[in-house]
Design an enzyme around this catalytic site. Structure first.
Site, PDB file in Angstrom:
ATOM      1  N   CYS A  17       0.771  -1.229  -0.002  1.00  0.00           N
ATOM      2  CA  CYS A  17       0.128   0.015   0.120  1.00  0.00           C
ATOM      3  C   CYS A  17       0.900   1.289   0.041  1.00  0.00           C
ATOM      4  O   CYS A  17       2.031   1.352  -0.495  1.00  0.00           O
ATOM      5  CB  CYS A  17      -0.975  -0.069   1.015  1.00  0.00           C
ATOM      6  SG  CYS A  17      -2.199   1.284   1.052  1.00  0.00           S
ATOM      7  N   ASP A  61      -2.332   1.563  10.603  1.00  0.00           N
ATOM      8  CA  ASP A  61      -3.713   2.665  10.867  1.00  0.00           C
ATOM      9  C   ASP A  61      -3.817   2.540  12.490  1.00  0.00           C
ATOM     10  O   ASP A  61      -4.132   3.579  13.237  1.00  0.00           O
ATOM     11  CB  ASP A  61      -4.782   2.081  10.168  1.00  0.00           C
ATOM     12  CG  ASP A  61      -4.624   2.514   8.498  1.00  0.00           C
ATOM     13  OD1 ASP A  61      -4.249   1.649   7.597  1.00  0.00           O
ATOM     14  OD2 ASP A  61      -4.919   3.843   8.494  1.00  0.00           O
TER      15      ASP A  61
HETATM   16  C1  RUB Z   1      -3.423   3.664   3.936  1.00  0.00           C
HETATM   17  C2  RUB Z   1      -2.962   2.429   4.989  1.00  0.00           C
HETATM   18  C3  RUB Z   1      -1.500   2.833   5.529  1.00  0.00           C
HETATM   19  C4  RUB Z   1      -1.543   3.434   6.787  1.00  0.00           C
HETATM   20  C5  RUB Z   1      -0.097   4.035   7.324  1.00  0.00           C
HETATM   21  O1  RUB Z   1      -4.892   3.414   3.878  1.00  0.00           O
HETATM   22  O2  RUB Z   1      -3.306   1.436   5.447  1.00  0.00           O
HETATM   23  O3  RUB Z   1      -0.649   1.841   5.395  1.00  0.00           O
HETATM   24  O4  RUB Z   1      -2.443   4.502   6.826  1.00  0.00           O
HETATM   25  O5  RUB Z   1       0.148   5.215   6.519  1.00  0.00           O
HETATM   26  P1  RUB Z   1      -5.971   4.552   3.262  1.00  0.00           P
HETATM   27  P2  RUB Z   1       1.107   6.311   7.024  1.00  0.00           P
HETATM   28  O6  RUB Z   1      -5.029   4.672   1.929  1.00  0.00           O
HETATM   29  O7  RUB Z   1      -7.161   3.788   3.044  1.00  0.00           O
HETATM   30  O8  RUB Z   1      -5.899   5.595   4.257  1.00  0.00           O
HETATM   31  O9  RUB Z   1       2.254   5.674   7.350  1.00  0.00           O
HETATM   32  O10 RUB Z   1       1.149   7.194   6.202  1.00  0.00           O
HETATM   33  O11 RUB Z   1       0.386   6.882   8.419  1.00  0.00           O
END
Ligand code: RUB
Length: 318
Positions: A136, A208
């Site tokens: 992701c 998250d």
């Molecule tokens: C994004 C996602 C990321 C986490 C961590 O999901 O799952 O791995 O949010 O990201 P979405 P960060 O695209 O649905 O928001 O390290 O930027 O906090």
């Protein structure tokens, strides 16, 4: 402009009015757990600055509730609101105003400096010449991979998986390529093959929410990647600022896994076909090697005590 074509700077918004911030978070124009937490904190600072004294307390409460409701899974959104408002509701408006602005600024600073500290730690533990797989788009994971590549003079390979239906892996790939990192984009379902065929050394993912039992809630598919890595003895590192830790889970409140619209999976309905679109999953603690936080590494089995020590009384939290 499409959200995935935006630069990092364009996606780091200022103090948006709460209704706009909530809508942009809901629509995923502003996304990624760390960023939505910072967006919420900044929005509350804007409310503190712009609201009349008599209406301030109620306006902050209403804004906090609206922001928290925007997306359900990432705890940094809720923590961003609660850490900004913590213990301040009874203060007189002038004190409240200034304190909320200061708290919001501190939340944002802590979040951004955590990212740098986490990136340093991950870069230290990734060997020269390593192959890494990430899932992701996590801004923290991207920062870690850029730091690791820089540390080894570019001698590092990254496989970024695509993460349908929103294709956040494309953002990861673009950002890494722009930073000069050797990156290859793969579809989500190729992750196991690549882990094995390319002798991946580490999996690095973001978070998250991390719950007191040491589980990780992150983008759907994280569990499958972690399971594959686990069966092959590949360490799984989760890069996560402490804002991703859920104090609510100490009280038995676990994240709701967001389900989004069927159209994201199937733009034109197929007669007789139902669609499910859960967008996060829970990876159990046994599949995660370590959480890397700005306070150092945390073993999944030590998350509960860590959260207890890190968060205070939480009175009046939303
Ligand atoms: C994004 C996602 C990321 C986490 C961590 O999901 O799952 O791995 O949010 O990201 P979405 P960060 O695209 O649905 O928001 O390290 O930027 O906090």
């Amino acid at each position: 402009m499409m959200w995935h074509a935006m630069s990092e700077a364009e996606r780091e918004p200022g103090a948006l009015p709460p209704a706009e911030a909530a809508e942009r978070i809901r629509s995923m124009e502003i996304r990624g757990a760390a960023l939505i937490g910072r967006t919420a904190a900044r929005s509350l600072a804007g409310v503190a600055k712009d609201t009349d004294a008599a209406a301030l307390r109620d306006a902050l409460q209403a804004a906090g509730e609206m922001l928290v409701a925007a997306r359900p899974t990432a705890v940094s959104l809720r923590n961003g609101v609660n850490l900004t408002l913590d213990g301040l509701r009874e203060e007189d408006p002038p004190v409240l105003r200034e304190a909320v602005e200061q708290r919001a600024a501190r939340y944002v600073d802590d979040s951004l400096s955590a990212r740098d500290r986490i990136a340093e730690q991950v870069a230290e533990e990734v060997p020269k010449g390593a192959t890494i797989l990430t899932h992701c788009h996590s801004s923290l994971a991207v920062a870690c991979l850029i730091a690791a590549s820089e540390r080894h003079g570019g001698d590092l390979r990254v496989f970024a998986d695509e993460t349908r239906p929103w294709h956040q892996g494309h953002i990861t790939s673009r950002l890494l390529a722009e930073a000069g990192v050797d990156v290859t984009l793969i579809v989500d379902s190729a992750a196991h093959l690549i882990l094995e065929a390319e002798a991946v050394d580490r999996v690095v993912v973001g978070a998250d929410t991390i719950t007191a039992d040491g589980a990780l809630y992150n983008k759907i598919g994280t569990r499958a990647v972690a399971l594959g890595a686990h069966t092959m003895g590949i360490p799984v590192l989760c890069a996560a600022e402490t804002h991703k830790m859920s104090p609510y889970s100490l009280d038995g409140v676990f994240p709701e896994v967001e389900e989004r619209n069927a159209e994201e999976v199937l733009p034109e309905p197929l007669p007789g076909v139902k669609v499910r679109n859960p967008v996060f999953d829970r990876t159990p603690p046994g599949l995660i090697t370590r959480f890397i936080t700005e306070k150092g590494p945390v073993d999944p089995l030590e998350v509960g005590p860590f959260i207890e020590g890190h968060f205070g009384a939480r009175e009046g939290w939303i």
